[in-house]
Design a protein around this motif. Structure first.
Motif, PDB file in Angstrom:
ATOM      1  N   THR A 147       0.851  -1.191   0.000  1.00  0.00           N
ATOM      2  CA  THR A 147       0.000   0.000   0.000  1.00  0.00           C
ATOM      3  C   THR A 147       0.886   1.239   0.000  1.00  0.00           C
ATOM      4  N   TYR A 148       0.369   2.316  -0.567  1.00  0.00           N
ATOM      5  CA  TYR A 148       1.151   3.545  -0.728  1.00  0.00           C
ATOM      6  C   TYR A 148       0.367   4.732  -0.185  1.00  0.00           C
ATOM      7  N   ASN A 149       1.006   5.440   0.745  1.00  0.00           N
ATOM      8  CA  ASN A 149       0.415   6.634   1.334  1.00  0.00           C
ATOM      9  C   ASN A 149       1.395   7.796   1.201  1.00  0.00           C
ATOM     10  N   THR A 150       0.891   9.002   1.292  1.00  0.00           N
ATOM     11  CA  THR A 150       1.749  10.189   1.298  1.00  0.00           C
ATOM     12  C   THR A 150       1.876  10.689   2.731  1.00  0.00           C
ATOM     13  N   GLU A 151       3.137  10.926   3.156  1.00  0.00           N
ATOM     14  CA  GLU A 151       3.408  11.328   4.535  1.00  0.00           C
ATOM     15  C   GLU A 151       4.580  12.299   4.569  1.00  0.00           C
ATOM     16  N   TRP A 152       4.672  13.029   5.689  1.00  0.00           N
ATOM     17  CA  TRP A 152       5.852  13.858   5.945  1.00  0.00           C
ATOM     18  C   TRP A 152       6.948  12.963   6.512  1.00  0.00           C
ATOM     19  N   LYS A 153       8.118  12.946   5.867  1.00  0.00           N
ATOM     20  CA  LYS A 153       9.232  12.109   6.303  1.00  0.00           C
ATOM     21  C   LYS A 153      10.506  12.943   6.389  1.00  0.00           C
ATOM     22  N   SER A 154      11.300  12.673   7.443  1.00  0.00           N
ATOM     23  CA  SER A 154      12.545  13.418   7.639  1.00  0.00           C
ATOM     24  C   SER A 154      13.695  12.855   6.815  1.00  0.00           C
ATOM     25  N   GLU A 155      13.545  11.626   6.307  1.00  0.00           N
ATOM     26  CA  GLU A 155      14.580  11.040   5.471  1.00  0.00           C
ATOM     27  C   GLU A 155      14.029  10.818   4.067  1.00  0.00           C
ATOM     28  N   LEU A 156      14.935  10.762   3.104  1.00  0.00           N
ATOM     29  CA  LEU A 156      14.516  10.522   1.729  1.00  0.00           C
ATOM     30  C   LEU A 156      13.998   9.092   1.584  1.00  0.00           C
ATOM     31  N   VAL A 157      12.874   8.953   0.925  1.00  0.00           N
ATOM     32  CA  VAL A 157      12.315   7.638   0.633  1.00  0.00           C
ATOM     33  C   VAL A 157      12.586   7.346  -0.840  1.00  0.00           C
ATOM     34  N   ASN A 158      13.375   6.309  -1.086  1.00  0.00           N
ATOM     35  CA  ASN A 158      13.758   5.958  -2.455  1.00  0.00           C
ATOM     36  C   ASN A 158      12.628   5.184  -3.121  1.00  0.00           C
ATOM     37  N   SER A 159      11.897   5.842  -3.980  1.00  0.00           N
ATOM     38  CA  SER A 159      10.757   5.193  -4.631  1.00  0.00           C
ATOM     39  C   SER A 159      11.194   4.187  -5.690  1.00  0.00           C
ATOM     40  N   ARG A 160      12.478   4.182  -6.049  1.00  0.00           N
ATOM     41  CA  ARG A 160      12.952   3.202  -7.024  1.00  0.00           C
ATOM     42  C   ARG A 160      12.901   1.781  -6.468  1.00  0.00           C
ATOM     43  N   ASN A 161      12.862   1.670  -5.147  1.00  0.00           N
ATOM     44  CA  ASN A 161      12.790   0.347  -4.520  1.00  0.00           C
ATOM     45  C   ASN A 161      11.355  -0.115  -4.297  1.00  0.00           C
ATOM     46  N   PHE A 162      10.382   0.685  -4.702  1.00  0.00           N
ATOM     47  CA  PHE A 162       8.988   0.297  -4.525  1.00  0.00           C
ATOM     48  C   PHE A 162       8.641  -0.875  -5.446  1.00  0.00           C
ATOM     49  N   ALA A 163       7.704  -1.677  -5.000  1.00  0.00           N
ATOM     50  CA  ALA A 163       7.208  -2.754  -5.855  1.00  0.00           C
ATOM     51  C   ALA A 163       6.473  -2.184  -7.063  1.00  0.00           C
ATOM     52  N   GLU A 164       5.843  -1.042  -6.885  1.00  0.00           N
ATOM     53  CA  GLU A 164       5.122  -0.371  -7.972  1.00  0.00           C
ATOM     54  C   GLU A 164       5.513   1.106  -7.947  1.00  0.00           C
ATOM     55  N   GLU A 165       6.528   1.464  -8.725  1.00  0.00           N
ATOM     56  CA  GLU A 165       7.023   2.843  -8.702  1.00  0.00           C
ATOM     57  C   GLU A 165       6.150   3.784  -9.519  1.00  0.00           C
ATOM     58  N   ILE A 166       5.521   3.277 -10.548  1.00  0.00           N
ATOM     59  CA  ILE A 166       4.714   4.135 -11.418  1.00  0.00           C
ATOM     60  C   ILE A 166       3.594   4.784 -10.606  1.00  0.00           C
ATOM     61  N   GLY A 167       3.545   6.094 -10.656  1.00  0.00           N
ATOM     62  CA  GLY A 167       2.538   6.835  -9.902  1.00  0.00           C
ATOM     63  C   GLY A 167       2.933   7.130  -8.475  1.00  0.00           C
ATOM     64  N   HIS A 168       4.130   6.677  -8.058  1.00  0.00           N
ATOM     65  CA  HIS A 168       4.580   6.896  -6.676  1.00  0.00           C
ATOM     66  C   HIS A 168       6.020   7.406  -6.643  1.00  0.00           C
ATOM     67  N   GLN A 169       6.392   8.246  -7.579  1.00  0.00           N
ATOM     68  CA  GLN A 169       7.766   8.740  -7.636  1.00  0.00           C
ATOM     69  C   GLN A 169       7.997   9.846  -6.611  1.00  0.00           C
ATOM     70  N   ASN A 170       9.127   9.739  -5.903  1.00  0.00           N
ATOM     71  CA  ASN A 170       9.560  10.767  -4.960  1.00  0.00           C
ATOM     72  C   ASN A 170      10.748  11.536  -5.525  1.00  0.00           C
ATOM     73  N   PRO A 171      10.935  12.782  -5.114  1.00  0.00           N
ATOM     74  CA  PRO A 171      12.148  13.516  -5.512  1.00  0.00           C
ATOM     75  C   PRO A 171      13.401  12.812  -4.996  1.00  0.00           C
ATOM     76  N   SER A 172      14.510  13.023  -5.669  1.00  0.00           N
ATOM     77  CA  SER A 172      15.765  12.357  -5.300  1.00  0.00           C
ATOM     78  C   SER A 172      16.575  13.141  -4.274  1.00  0.00           C
ATOM     79  N   ALA A 173      16.148  14.352  -3.927  1.00  0.00           N
ATOM     80  CA  ALA A 173      16.883  15.162  -2.947  1.00  0.00           C
ATOM     81  C   ALA A 173      15.931  16.166  -2.316  1.00  0.00           C
TER      82      ALA A 173
END
Length: 278
Positions: A147-173
């Motif tokens: 499942t995928y939710n949007t949240e405030w996070k203090s560390e970068l979340v690498n969306s490239r490791n997601f099982a389903e990255e399409i539609g869930h891309q995060n910035p790289s920095a």
């Protein structure tokens, strides 16, 4: 054998994956059981050894502490540097003092304290997974639901490791980095605190922005709930938006609007005009 399928419900994305593995045979299960038993026996004897060793060390430490405390020199509130106290254990009670305030020019924050911490969070996609095993046709199958939710996070979340990255891309920095600024010199009475003492001043308190003067802030910043938001719409953040919160530890200003200076009250070791942990 692996099957993948996904679908979307409202604003939460759900993705399922099924993997299959053969059930272990009798000899394989027997080997795993025997190995676990041997490890358990070894851990039992090791824990007994560690227990008796730690008790002996604890007793020796307590005896050393009792001997040291019997030699503590208590300094009064108007103490000064006394050569007789050099290399001795003393009880010190004095207010913290720093020569200059700490500041963050990007947000116009100024605090007279030992430490000023800037904590940065970014609104990002976060992946959660839950697995269940079941038997089918003599095989063990594992179904994993993502499942995928949007949240405030203090560390970068690498969306490239997601099982389903399409539609869930995060910035790289992140546009801003978290940082903690420490006063170069901290005093308690006439003494300079050692680095070890300064490292232990961590009673951080959130800097209230209720009365903060936002007139000189950059136009892209918005203040809401003690955060600086890098968006004009803090209640409706989008992926990639950033917010910043400040906190401080060890108030040290004589006339700080945040309160009275923090008092050091500890048994410490004196060497010259420096104080250290015992």
């Amino acid at each position: 054998i692996e099957k993948n399928y996904s679908y979307k419900i409202l604003t939460d994305s759900i993705h399922r994956r099924v993997s299959t593995k053969s059930n272990p045979g009798f000899l394989e299960r027997l080997s795993e059981t025997a190995g676990g038993t041997l490890i358990g026996i070894g851990m039992f004897f090791l824990s007994i050894y560690i227990l008796f060793t730690n008790e002996g060390r604890a007793l020796q430490t307590q005896l050393s502490l009792d001997e040291g405390l019997s030699q503590v020199v208590s300094l009064d509130s108007y103490f000064g540097l006394d050569p007789q106290n050099d290399n001795r254990l003393v009880h010190l009670s004095a207010k913290l003092h720093t020569a200059q305030p700490l500041h963050d020019p990007n947000y116009r924050v100024v605090v007279q304290a030992v430490k000023l911490k800037r904590e940065v969070e970014m609104y990002q996609w976060v992946e959660y997974s839950e697995s269940r095993d079941y038997q089918e046709n003599g095989e063990t199958k594992t179904e994993t639901t993502y499942t995928y939710n949007t949240e405030w996070k203090s560390e970068l979340v690498n969306s490239r490791n997601f099982a389903e990255e399409i539609g869930h891309q995060n910035p790289s920095a992140m546009a801003v980095e978290s940082v903690t600024v420490v006063a170069p010199e901290v005093r308690a009475g006439p003494f300079i605190l050692s680095k070890g003492l300064i490292n232990n001043i961590n009673n951080f308190q959130t800097l209230s922005l209720r009365d903060f003067n936002a007139i000189n802030l950059d136009p892209f910043l918005t203040i809401h709930d003690d955060y600086f938001y890098h968006t004009q719409y803090p209640r409706k953040p989008e992926v990639g938006d950033v917010r910043v919160r400040f906190s401080y530890a060890g108030l040290s200003g004589e006339q700080s609007w945040l309160g009275t200076p923090q008092t050091v009250s500890k048994n410490l070791f004196i060497r010259g005009n420096h104080i250290f942990f015992t």
